[in-house]
Design a protein around this motif. Structure first.
Motif, PDB file in Angstrom:
ATOM      1  N   HIS A   3       0.847  -1.189   0.000  1.00 29.04           N
ATOM      2  CA  HIS A   3       0.000   0.000   0.000  1.00 29.04           C
ATOM      3  C   HIS A   3       0.879   1.235   0.000  1.00 29.04           C
ATOM      4  O   HIS A   3       1.945   1.249   0.607  1.00 29.04           O
ATOM      5  CB  HIS A   3      -0.903   0.039   1.236  1.00 29.04           C
ATOM      6  N   LEU A   4       0.409   2.245  -0.658  1.00 28.75           N
ATOM      7  CA  LEU A   4       1.099   3.524  -0.682  1.00 28.75           C
ATOM      8  C   LEU A   4       0.361   4.481   0.239  1.00 28.75           C
ATOM      9  O   LEU A   4      -0.848   4.679   0.106  1.00 28.75           O
ATOM     10  CB  LEU A   4       1.127   4.092  -2.106  1.00 28.75           C
ATOM     11  N   VAL A   5       1.057   5.039   1.191  1.00 27.96           N
ATOM     12  CA  VAL A   5       0.484   6.021   2.098  1.00 27.96           C
ATOM     13  C   VAL A   5       1.207   7.334   1.844  1.00 27.96           C
ATOM     14  O   VAL A   5       2.422   7.422   1.996  1.00 27.96           O
ATOM     15  CB  VAL A   5       0.656   5.600   3.573  1.00 27.96           C
ATOM     16  N   ILE A   6       0.442   8.325   1.434  1.00 28.29           N
ATOM     17  CA  ILE A   6       1.023   9.639   1.150  1.00 28.29           C
ATOM     18  C   ILE A   6       0.881  10.502   2.401  1.00 28.29           C
ATOM     19  O   ILE A   6      -0.207  10.661   2.935  1.00 28.29           O
ATOM     20  CB  ILE A   6       0.333  10.295  -0.057  1.00 28.29           C
ATOM     21  N   VAL A   7       1.990  11.040   2.849  1.00 29.02           N
ATOM     22  CA  VAL A   7       2.005  11.886   4.034  1.00 29.02           C
ATOM     23  C   VAL A   7       2.584  13.236   3.628  1.00 29.02           C
ATOM     24  O   VAL A   7       3.612  13.307   2.980  1.00 29.02           O
ATOM     25  CB  VAL A   7       2.867  11.255   5.152  1.00 29.02           C
ATOM     26  N   GLU A   8       1.915  14.285   4.005  1.00 23.37           N
ATOM     27  CA  GLU A   8       2.381  15.638   3.706  1.00 23.37           C
ATOM     28  C   GLU A   8       2.323  16.451   4.991  1.00 23.37           C
ATOM     29  O   GLU A   8       1.495  16.201   5.862  1.00 23.37           O
ATOM     30  CB  GLU A   8       1.495  16.274   2.634  1.00 23.37           C
ATOM     31  N   TYR A   9       3.212  17.384   5.110  1.00 28.82           N
ATOM     32  CA  TYR A   9       3.259  18.298   6.244  1.00 28.82           C
ATOM     33  C   TYR A   9       3.193  19.699   5.680  1.00 28.82           C
ATOM     34  O   TYR A   9       3.804  19.975   4.652  1.00 28.82           O
ATOM     35  CB  TYR A   9       4.579  18.113   7.010  1.00 28.82           C
ATOM     36  N   ASP A  10       2.451  20.579   6.330  1.00 28.02           N
ATOM     37  CA  ASP A  10       2.498  21.965   5.893  1.00 28.02           C
ATOM     38  C   ASP A  10       2.450  22.899   7.089  1.00 28.02           C
ATOM     39  O   ASP A  10       1.850  22.598   8.107  1.00 28.02           O
ATOM     40  CB  ASP A  10       1.406  22.305   4.874  1.00 28.02           C
ATOM     41  N   ALA A  11       3.147  23.994   6.950  1.00 29.01           N
ATOM     42  CA  ALA A  11       3.162  25.062   7.951  1.00 29.01           C
ATOM     43  C   ALA A  11       2.473  26.254   7.303  1.00 29.01           C
ATOM     44  O   ALA A  11       3.102  27.039   6.599  1.00 29.01           O
ATOM     45  CB  ALA A  11       4.586  25.396   8.360  1.00 29.01           C
ATOM     46  N   LEU A  12       1.159  26.350   7.474  1.00 25.33           N
ATOM     47  CA  LEU A  12       0.364  27.381   6.824  1.00 25.33           C
ATOM     48  C   LEU A  12       0.513  28.726   7.526  1.00 25.33           C
ATOM     49  O   LEU A  12       0.457  28.804   8.750  1.00 25.33           O
ATOM     50  CB  LEU A  12      -1.118  27.004   6.831  1.00 25.33           C
ATOM     51  N   THR A  13       0.674  29.772   6.727  1.00 26.11           N
ATOM     52  CA  THR A  13       0.746  31.130   7.251  1.00 26.11           C
ATOM     53  C   THR A  13      -0.079  32.037   6.347  1.00 26.11           C
ATOM     54  O   THR A  13       0.199  32.123   5.143  1.00 26.11           O
ATOM     55  CB  THR A  13       2.199  31.642   7.278  1.00 26.11           C
ATOM     56  N   ILE A  14      -1.096  32.665   6.903  1.00 26.35           N
ATOM     57  CA  ILE A  14      -1.854  33.654   6.144  1.00 26.35           C
ATOM     58  C   ILE A  14      -1.102  34.977   6.277  1.00 26.35           C
ATOM     59  O   ILE A  14      -1.064  35.578   7.347  1.00 26.35           O
ATOM     60  CB  ILE A  14      -3.303  33.793   6.656  1.00 26.35           C
ATOM     61  N   ALA A  15      -0.484  35.411   5.193  1.00 22.06           N
ATOM     62  CA  ALA A  15       0.345  36.615   5.199  1.00 22.06           C
ATOM     63  C   ALA A  15      -0.492  37.879   5.053  1.00 22.06           C
ATOM     64  O   ALA A  15      -0.162  38.916   5.627  1.00 22.06           O
ATOM     65  CB  ALA A  15       1.387  36.542   4.084  1.00 22.06           C
TER      66      ALA A  15
END
Length: 98
Positions: A3-15
Motif C-alpha cells: 500500500h502507498l500512504v502519502i504523508v504531507e506536512y504543511d506550515a500554513l501562514t496567512i500573510a
C-alpha cells in the motif's frame, strides 16, 4: 499486497487577508520549500463571483531532481485546484453570500 500512504506536512501562514475579497498564504511543506497561494474573488455579474488562484511553488531539491518532477508536481496541483473549484461551485450555486 503493498500500500502507498502519502504523508504531507504543511506550515500554513496567512500573510495577508481581506475578508470576502482576497488572501495570500505563504507556507512550506514537506514536498515544497515554498508555497504561495493567492486567491482573489471578484464580482462576475448578478449572483456570480470569479475565483482566481495564483500559485508559486518551489519544490524541495530531491523531488525536483526526479525525472519530470516539476511537471508531475504541476499536474498534481492543477488537478487539485480543478477539483477544489468544482466543489466550490457546487457548494455555492444558488446561494447568496453577504
Amino acid at each position: 499486497m503493498s500500500h502507498l500512504v502519502i504523508v504531507e506536512y504543511d506550515a500554513l501562514t496567512i500573510a495577508e487577508l481581506a475578508p470576502g475579497r482576497r488572501f495570500l498564504e505563504k507556507s512550506s511543506m514537506l514536498t515544497m520549500r515554498r508555497w504561495e497561494h493567492e486567491r482573489t474573488l471578484t464580482p462576475a455579474g448578478p449572483g456570480r463571483t470569479r475565483v482566481h488562484d495564483r500559485l508559486t511553488m518551489e519544490l524541495r531539491v530531491p523531488l525536483s531532481r526526479l525525472p519530470y518532477g516539476n511537471e508531475l508536481a504541476r499536474q498534481i496541483v492543477t488537478r487539485l485546484f480543478a477539483h477544489r473549484h468544482r466543489r466550490l461551485a457546487r457548494g455555492f450555486v444558488g446561494r447568496r453570500v453577504a
